[in-house]
Scaffold this motif. Structure first.
Motif, mmCIF file in Angstrom:
data_model
loop_
_atom_site.group_PDB
_atom_site.id
_atom_site.type_symbol
_atom_site.label_atom_id
_atom_site.label_comp_id
_atom_site.label_asym_id
_atom_site.label_seq_id
_atom_site.Cartn_x
_atom_site.Cartn_y
_atom_site.Cartn_z
ATOM 1 N N PHE A 94 0.814 -1.217 0.000
ATOM 2 C CA PHE A 94 0.000 0.000 0.000
ATOM 3 C C PHE A 94 0.847 1.267 0.000
ATOM 4 O O PHE A 94 0.384 2.320 -0.420
ATOM 5 N N GLU A 95 2.077 1.167 0.482
ATOM 6 C CA GLU A 95 2.984 2.318 0.537
ATOM 7 C C GLU A 95 3.656 2.608 -0.798
ATOM 8 O O GLU A 95 4.271 3.653 -0.972
ATOM 9 N N ARG A 100 -2.937 1.222 -6.710
ATOM 10 C CA ARG A 100 -4.307 1.446 -7.183
ATOM 11 C C ARG A 100 -5.237 0.298 -6.813
ATOM 12 O O ARG A 100 -6.203 0.021 -7.504
ATOM 13 N N GLY A 101 -4.903 -0.410 -5.767
ATOM 14 C CA GLY A 101 -5.757 -1.506 -5.339
ATOM 15 C C GLY A 101 -5.389 -2.819 -5.998
ATOM 16 O O GLY A 101 -4.352 -2.949 -6.645
ATOM 17 N N CYS A 102 -6.254 -3.762 -5.843
ATOM 18 C CA CYS A 102 -6.038 -5.118 -6.327
ATOM 19 C C CYS A 102 -6.337 -5.193 -7.822
ATOM 20 O O CYS A 102 -7.451 -4.901 -8.264
ATOM 21 N N ALA A 103 -5.358 -5.608 -8.601
ATOM 22 C CA ALA A 103 -5.536 -5.725 -10.053
ATOM 23 C C ALA A 103 -6.613 -6.747 -10.397
ATOM 24 O O ALA A 103 -7.296 -6.612 -11.417
ATOM 25 N N THR A 159 -9.188 -2.869 -0.880
ATOM 26 C CA THR A 159 -10.181 -1.956 -1.452
ATOM 27 C C THR A 159 -10.207 -0.646 -0.680
ATOM 28 O O THR A 159 -10.230 0.440 -1.278
ATOM 29 N N THR A 160 -10.169 -0.724 0.637
ATOM 30 C CA THR A 160 -10.192 0.483 1.464
ATOM 31 C C THR A 160 -8.977 1.356 1.194
ATOM 32 O O THR A 160 -9.097 2.574 1.023
ATOM 33 N N GLY A 165 -6.846 5.970 -0.204
ATOM 34 C CA GLY A 165 -5.471 6.430 -0.353
ATOM 35 C C GLY A 165 -4.714 6.381 0.957
ATOM 36 O O GLY A 165 -3.644 6.969 1.088
ATOM 37 N N ASP A 166 -5.250 5.650 1.930
ATOM 38 C CA ASP A 166 -4.662 5.575 3.267
ATOM 39 C C ASP A 166 -4.119 4.176 3.511
ATOM 40 O O ASP A 166 -4.880 3.210 3.589
ATOM 41 N N SER A 167 -2.827 4.064 3.637
ATOM 42 C CA SER A 167 -2.188 2.761 3.796
ATOM 43 C C SER A 167 -2.415 2.144 5.175
ATOM 44 O O SER A 167 -2.087 0.973 5.383
ATOM 45 N N THR A 168 -2.973 2.888 6.111
ATOM 46 C CA THR A 168 -3.194 2.333 7.448
ATOM 47 C C THR A 168 -4.261 1.247 7.449
ATOM 48 O O THR A 168 -4.423 0.551 8.460
#
Length: 191
Positions: A94-95, A100-103, A159-160, A165-168
């Motif tokens: 995510f960092e 852009r999420g899961c392909a 997805t979240t 746009g938040d890697s947490t």
């Protein structure tokens, strides 16, 4: 033959970059041709249809996913720690710039209703991931019902993170996974 294999990989990697950044439907074969630096004729000799290329890109992504999880889990000593390593892998992913999420989820959203072949490749990857999690859950001695719970946490985190746009989201999913694992094992949460 080695040259053809190398060229196929070059095209797959170019298509992967474009599809992941812009979406499958927004990217035409001419854009892939330009990115891969091959002629359109050569591109179509390697991949007769765009679906063929999309499927090969998803297989490429699947190998990356499996390798990334395995690499992150390598240092884990216990099945519990290997389960939690999934979320550590997600946090690292995510960092990355351009996340852009899961392909697989993205491709299914774009093509799942119109391309049964793409839908099948996506379903297979998700089933493989669920089996991986289920195997680790079995190794912990936890009930099998824990596996889909942990898998859905990972899917939801992807997805979240993509939408927010938040890697947490990875750390949040990891904390929830710890709670679920400890409850399933009858252990007290670690402090």
């Amino acid at each position: 033959m080695a040259d053809e294999s190398h060229l196929r990989q070059q095209v797959v990697e170019a298509a992967d970059r474009l599809f992941y950044a812009h979406g499958v439907q927004a990217v035409g074969m001419d854009a892939v041709r330009a990115e891969a630096k091959v002629s359109l004729k050569r591109l179509y000799s390697l991949f007769a249809a765009k679906d063929d290329l999309v499927i090969e890109v998803l297989r490429f992504r699947s190998r990356q996913w499996d390798s990334g999880i395995a690499s992150t889990a390598e240092a884990a000593r216990t099945p519990r720690d290997k389960l939690l390593a999934v979320y550590d892998f997600l946090g690292l992913w995510f960092e990355q710039d351009g996340f852009r999420g899961c392909a697989f989820i993205n491709s299914f959203g774009e093509l799942g209703g119109v391309s049964p072949r793409v839908a099948e490749v996506v379903r297979r990857q998700k089933a493989d991931f669920q089996r991986y999690v289920a195997d680790l859950v079995a190794q912990t001695g936890a009930p099998p019902s824990l596996a889909p719970q942990l898998a859905i946490l990972a899917e939801g985190a992807q997805t979240t993170a993509a939408i927010s746009g938040d890697s947490t989201a990875a750390a949040d999913a990891r904390a929830a996974a710890e709670t679920l694992i400890d409850a399933a094992l009858g252990a007290r949460p670690a402090r």
